[in-house]
Design an enzyme around this catalytic site. Structure first.
Site, PDB file in Angstrom:
ATOM      1  N   GLU A 123       0.826  -1.220   0.000  1.00 45.62           N
ATOM      2  CA  GLU A 123       0.000   0.000   0.000  1.00 45.62           C
ATOM      3  C   GLU A 123       0.857   1.267   0.000  1.00 45.62           C
ATOM      4  OE1 GLU A 123      -2.966  -0.364  -0.717  1.00 45.62           O
ATOM      5  OE2 GLU A 123      -3.768  -2.185   0.190  1.00 45.62           O
ATOM      6  N   HIS A 146      -2.823   1.487   8.514  1.00 45.63           N
ATOM      7  CA  HIS A 146      -3.894   0.778   7.813  1.00 45.63           C
ATOM      8  C   HIS A 146      -4.065  -0.570   8.488  1.00 45.63           C
ATOM      9  CE1 HIS A 146      -6.208  -1.350   4.873  1.00 45.63           C
ATOM     10  NE2 HIS A 146      -5.221  -2.179   4.591  1.00 45.63           N
ATOM     11  N   HIS A 148      -7.231  -3.990   9.364  1.00 43.51           N
ATOM     12  CA  HIS A 148      -8.497  -4.610   8.953  1.00 43.51           C
ATOM     13  C   HIS A 148      -9.385  -4.813  10.185  1.00 43.51           C
ATOM     14  CE1 HIS A 148      -6.211  -6.568   5.280  1.00 43.51           C
ATOM     15  NE2 HIS A 148      -6.222  -5.246   5.240  1.00 43.51           N
ATOM     16  N   GLU A 177     -17.538   9.684  23.176  1.00 44.30           N
ATOM     17  CA  GLU A 177     -16.128   9.939  22.825  1.00 44.30           C
ATOM     18  C   GLU A 177     -15.900  10.044  21.322  1.00 44.30           C
ATOM     19  OE1 GLU A 177     -13.035   7.966  24.765  1.00 44.30           O
ATOM     20  OE2 GLU A 177     -13.717   8.696  26.703  1.00 44.30           O
ATOM     21  N   HIS A 218     -12.811  -3.800   3.153  1.00 45.06           N
ATOM     22  CA  HIS A 218     -11.376  -4.039   3.282  1.00 45.06           C
ATOM     23  C   HIS A 218     -10.829  -3.603   4.652  1.00 45.06           C
ATOM     24  CE1 HIS A 218      -7.113  -3.745   1.338  1.00 45.06           C
ATOM     25  NE2 HIS A 218      -7.028  -3.845   2.646  1.00 45.06           N
TER      26      HIS A 218
HETATM   27  O1  2HA Z   1      -0.441  -5.199   3.867  1.00 41.79           O
HETATM   28  O2  2HA Z   1      -3.414  -4.934   4.271  1.00 41.79           O
HETATM   29  O3  2HA Z   1      -4.124  -3.825   2.008  1.00 41.79           O
HETATM   30  C1  2HA Z   1      -1.506  -5.997   3.454  1.00 41.79           C
HETATM   31  C2  2HA Z   1      -2.721  -5.201   3.309  1.00 41.79           C
HETATM   32  C3  2HA Z   1      -3.039  -4.703   1.984  1.00 41.79           C
HETATM   33 ZN    ZN Z   2      -5.338  -4.081   3.772  1.00 45.98          ZN
END
Ligand code: 2HA
Ligand code: ZN
Length: 273
Positions: A123, A146, A148, A177, A218
């Site tokens: 990414e 980033h 998930h 909050e 995602h």
């Molecule tokens: O690094 O999360 O979006 C792996 C991921 C790609």
């Molecule tokens: Zn990801």
């Protein structure tokens, strides 16, 4: 190079913080296998040059990032696991330096014979595009995470949740909050191929007005001044989604804070708790 990194107290501290947060991402179940990535603009921590960059391999970037020319970044490695990063951050991340023409980067944390496969996160286009946008507006945010988050991914699977208004009503409505710490709400990027320049460009548009951006089906991206602040923003948004699902699973739609309660919070805590 390892010595030079370890002798730099500010850099060492930042790397330890990244490792701590990587452990949280794993423990929370937000980082299956190699999921998620972190980057930190460490330029202000480097006094002069870390090393002679010409000793290190150079890689082309998919775009040019003029505002990032000559800048240093600490970036998690592609295919690397957050749980491994927690234990051994320097083995699972790299330091890169953008070239003078901002079209390529040197990986300066490892010699090319050392570990040839250690490359930055897939990414990287989104991370660099966001760092570039922050630099353009003179922002103080240094960190991008980033990950998930299960509840946030689940939320974006609902056909009802494709509108930013609806998502933000849930995020703000579930807990006081959220309005205090995420007053700009979250942005939303419809599903696009991960790792692409296209998703980077769409994400940038959302970061003009938000500090946390959901990627449909995602995950989530967040920016912040420190590694911990950035993690906290994601944690707060996640908490709201979790409360919403808990109520729905218990068989009732949560009432949510009223518009006047939200406005009251907004007015009172405009500058934070
Ligand atoms: O690094 O999360 O979006 C792996 C991921 C790609
Ligand atoms: Zn990801």
């Amino acid at each position: 190079m390892k010595n030079k990194i370890n002798q730099n107290r500010g850099l060492k501290k930042t790397i330890i913080q990244v490792a701590e947060v990587a452990g949280y991402l794993w423990q929370k179940g937000w980082a299956e296998r190699n999921a998620g990535n972190i980057s930190v603009n460490i330029d202000q921590l480097i006094d002069g040059e870390l090393d002679d960059v010409n000793k290190y391999p150079v890689f082309e970037l998919p775009e040019t990032y003029p505002q990032l020319a000559n800048k240093y970044f600490f970036v998690t490695g592609t295919g690397k696991r957050m749980r491994d990063l927690a234990r051994a951050p320097q083995k699972n991340a790299i330091i890169l330096k953008i070239t003078k023409d901002a079209k390529s980067y040197h990986i300066i944390s490892r010699h090319k014979l050392d570990e040839p496969d250690l490359r930055p996160t897939s990414e990287l286009p989104t991370h660099l595009a966001i760092h570039q946008q922050i630099a353009e507006r003179g922002g103080s945010e240094k960190v991008i995470i980033h990950t998930h988050v299960n509840e946030l991914v689940a939320l974006t699977h609902s056909p009802d949740m494709k509108s930013k208004n609806r998502v933000n009503n849930i995020i703000w409505g579930m807990h006081p909050e959220a309005m205090v710490f995420i007053p700009r709400g979250v942005g939303f990027v419809p599903y696009v191929m991960p790792g692409s320049v296209e998703i980077a460009n769409l994400t940038l548009i959302e970061f003009q007005n938000h500090d946390v951006v959901l990627w449909e089906k995602h995950g989530v991206f967040a920016i912040g001044e420190s590694v911990f602040d950035t993690f906290d923003s994601i944690d707060i948004v996640s908490k709201s989604a979790k409360i919403w699902f808990t109520c729905m699973q218990a068989g009732f739609e949560p009432e949510g804070l009223s518009e006047s309660q939200l406005q009251e919070l907004k007015a009172k805590f405009a500058s934070g708790f």
